[in-house]
Design a protein around this motif. Structure first.
Motif, PDB file in Angstrom:
ATOM      1  N   ASP A  44      10.841  -5.053  -2.083  1.00 43.63           N
ATOM      2  CA  ASP A  44      10.556  -4.693  -0.777  1.00 43.63           C
ATOM      3  C   ASP A  44       9.320  -3.839  -0.523  1.00 43.63           C
ATOM      4  N   LEU A  45       8.501  -3.812   0.496  1.00 38.57           N
ATOM      5  CA  LEU A  45       7.726  -3.085   0.810  1.00 38.57           C
ATOM      6  C   LEU A  45       7.728  -2.558   2.266  1.00 38.57           C
ATOM      7  N   LEU A  46       7.904  -1.328   2.303  1.00 36.35           N
ATOM      8  CA  LEU A  46       8.129  -0.607   3.679  1.00 36.35           C
ATOM      9  C   LEU A  46       7.173   0.742   3.936  1.00 36.35           C
ATOM     10  N   PRO A  47       5.833   0.169   4.569  1.00 35.97           N
ATOM     11  CA  PRO A  47       5.033   1.450   4.821  1.00 35.97           C
ATOM     12  C   PRO A  47       5.227   2.131   6.004  1.00 35.97           C
ATOM     13  N   ILE A  48       5.223   3.594   5.821  1.00 34.43           N
ATOM     14  CA  ILE A  48       5.580   4.459   7.058  1.00 34.43           C
ATOM     15  C   ILE A  48       4.112   5.028   7.157  1.00 34.43           C
ATOM     16  N   TYR A  49       3.704   5.252   8.561  1.00 36.89           N
ATOM     17  CA  TYR A  49       2.317   5.624   8.754  1.00 36.89           C
ATOM     18  C   TYR A  49       2.385   6.954   9.700  1.00 36.89           C
ATOM     19  N   PHE A  50       1.470   7.893   9.373  1.00 37.16           N
ATOM     20  CA  PHE A  50       1.534   8.955  10.403  1.00 37.16           C
ATOM     21  C   PHE A  50       0.004   9.753  10.030  1.00 37.16           C
ATOM     22  N   GLN A  51      -0.367  10.575  11.034  1.00 38.16           N
ATOM     23  CA  GLN A  51      -1.700  11.243  10.979  1.00 38.16           C
ATOM     24  C   GLN A  51      -1.471  12.666  10.983  1.00 38.16           C
ATOM     25  N   SER A  52      -1.914  13.471  10.098  1.00 41.40           N
ATOM     26  CA  SER A  52      -1.542  14.823  10.266  1.00 41.40           C
ATOM     27  C   SER A  52      -2.223  15.375  11.336  1.00 41.40           C
ATOM     28  N   GLU A  53      -2.049  16.832  11.557  1.00 43.14           N
ATOM     29  CA  GLU A  53      -2.757  17.754  12.568  1.00 43.14           C
ATOM     30  C   GLU A  53      -4.246  17.999  12.128  1.00 43.14           C
ATOM     31  N   GLY A  54      -4.491  17.838  10.668  1.00 42.42           N
ATOM     32  CA  GLY A  54      -5.910  18.198  10.049  1.00 42.42           C
ATOM     33  C   GLY A  54      -6.516  16.814   9.975  1.00 42.42           C
ATOM     34  N   GLY A  55      -6.120  15.624  10.400  1.00 41.93           N
ATOM     35  CA  GLY A  55      -6.798  14.442  10.292  1.00 41.93           C
ATOM     36  C   GLY A  55      -6.449  13.679   9.258  1.00 41.93           C
ATOM     37  N   LEU A  56      -5.537  13.986   8.271  1.00 47.58           N
ATOM     38  CA  LEU A  56      -5.550  13.148   7.352  1.00 47.58           C
ATOM     39  C   LEU A  56      -4.329  12.058   7.469  1.00 47.58           C
ATOM     40  N   LYS A  57      -4.938  11.137   7.256  1.00 50.59           N
ATOM     41  CA  LYS A  57      -4.042   9.805   7.607  1.00 50.59           C
ATOM     42  C   LYS A  57      -3.160   9.414   6.343  1.00 50.59           C
ATOM     43  N   VAL A  58      -1.740   9.521   6.495  1.00 52.76           N
ATOM     44  CA  VAL A  58      -0.848   9.480   5.362  1.00 52.76           C
ATOM     45  C   VAL A  58       0.017   8.126   5.340  1.00 52.76           C
ATOM     46  N   LYS A  59       0.232   7.602   4.336  1.00 54.01           N
ATOM     47  CA  LYS A  59       0.823   6.198   4.380  1.00 54.01           C
ATOM     48  C   LYS A  59       1.846   6.195   3.272  1.00 54.01           C
ATOM     49  N   ILE A  60       3.094   6.359   3.523  1.00 57.10           N
ATOM     50  CA  ILE A  60       4.206   6.210   2.762  1.00 57.10           C
ATOM     51  C   ILE A  60       4.640   4.763   2.577  1.00 57.10           C
ATOM     52  N   LYS A  61       4.697   4.214   1.197  1.00 63.91           N
ATOM     53  CA  LYS A  61       5.112   2.856   0.855  1.00 63.91           C
ATOM     54  C   LYS A  61       6.386   3.162   0.003  1.00 63.91           C
ATOM     55  N   LEU A  62       7.364   2.228   0.293  1.00 62.29           N
ATOM     56  CA  LEU A  62       8.667   2.349  -0.096  1.00 62.29           C
ATOM     57  C   LEU A  62       8.884   0.975  -0.708  1.00 62.29           C
ATOM     58  N   TYR A  63       9.398   0.901  -2.123  1.00 59.66           N
ATOM     59  CA  TYR A  63       9.680  -0.119  -2.830  1.00 59.66           C
ATOM     60  C   TYR A  63      11.112  -0.158  -3.335  1.00 59.66           C
ATOM     61  N   THR A  64      11.606  -1.366  -3.750  1.00 57.90           N
ATOM     62  CA  THR A  64      12.438  -1.520  -4.583  1.00 57.90           C
ATOM     63  C   THR A  64      12.130  -2.545  -5.510  1.00 57.90           C
TER      64      THR A  64
END
Length: 231
Positions: A57-77
């Motif tokens: 399974d692939l579950l990306p979670i996205y957000f952008q930090s206050e400093g402008g860093l784009k962060v993507k968290i991908k969850l796998y099983t």
């Protein structure tokens, strides 16, 4: 971790590992259900007759930090069936943190141990040293009969180095607590290795808050700062 400094993009990989039918897919489904629809990617699941997940399974979670860093968290099983070990090894490649999902039933103790050893073997195959990657252990299915007691799990935690979480993933209980614990460990590990706060201005509290503010944390046992100051 995948880092594109020029584009200021950071991608983290979290892998849920464990025996077949221990609750790996159920954990991801529970997280996906609680996520703000605007912040979550599509949850892909491949079911088979003998297990819930054939590939991953692939579950990306996205957000952008206050400093402008784009962060993507991908969850796998990983797939639980014994025959798919090569796929489990492939999915572990490049992992930043691991949630090992164990079945609390005493009858599944052998399977838990076998898959723990399988995970350690696949980490070695990927050049990842045990102790050098954050691992959280979740004992799932706490609502079933003939399970290891909380006292026994406490003894296991004392003997090992990994934090242990109790869960009933099918009811969403303990899922976000496990996720939060692992993300906090993962962030601290990456901060120590890559100095992300100095380089990109992203602090641990901002990182965790930015993830969990996109989740429905109702009924979860999380730190007050994650719950917006609630007790």
């Amino acid at each position: 971790m995948q880092l594109n400094a020029a584009q200021r993009e950071l991608a983290l990989k979290i892998v849920y590992y464990g025996p077949g039918l221990s609750g790996k897919t159920t954990n991801l489904q529970a997280i996906h259900k609680r996520l703000d629809a605007a912040s979550r990617g599509r949850l892909m699941t491949l079911d088979t007759a003998d297990d819930r997940t054939l590939f991953f399974d692939l579950l990306p979670i996205y957000f952008q930090s206050e400093g402008g860093l784009k962060v993507k968290i991908k969850l796998y099983t990983v797939p639980g069936q014994v025959m798919h070990n090569s796929t489990r090894r492939l999915v572990l490649r490049g992992a930043d943190g691991i949630a090992f999902i164990a079945d609390s039933q005493r009858s599944q103790s052998r399977a838990n141990n076998e898959y723990w050893q399988n995970m350690l073997s696949n980490l070695r195959e990927n050049g990842i040293e045990y102790g050098k990657i954050p691992i959280a252990v979740q004992f799932n299915k706490r609502d079933l009969p003939d399970i290891r007691s909380s006292e026994e799990l406490g003894e296991i935690a004392e003997r090992g180095r990994e934090p242990i979480f109790e869960a009933i993933a099918i009811q969403g209980i303990g899922v976000l607590e496990t996720f939060h614990g692992l993300l906090r460990m993962t962030w601290r590990d990456l901060e120590a290795k890559h100095d992300l706060k100095r380089k990109f201005g992203l602090r641990e509290d901002e990182f965790l808050r930015s993830v969990f503010e996109k989740l429905d944390t109702t009924g979860c046992d999380l730190p007050p700062e994650i719950l917006g100051g609630e007790s």
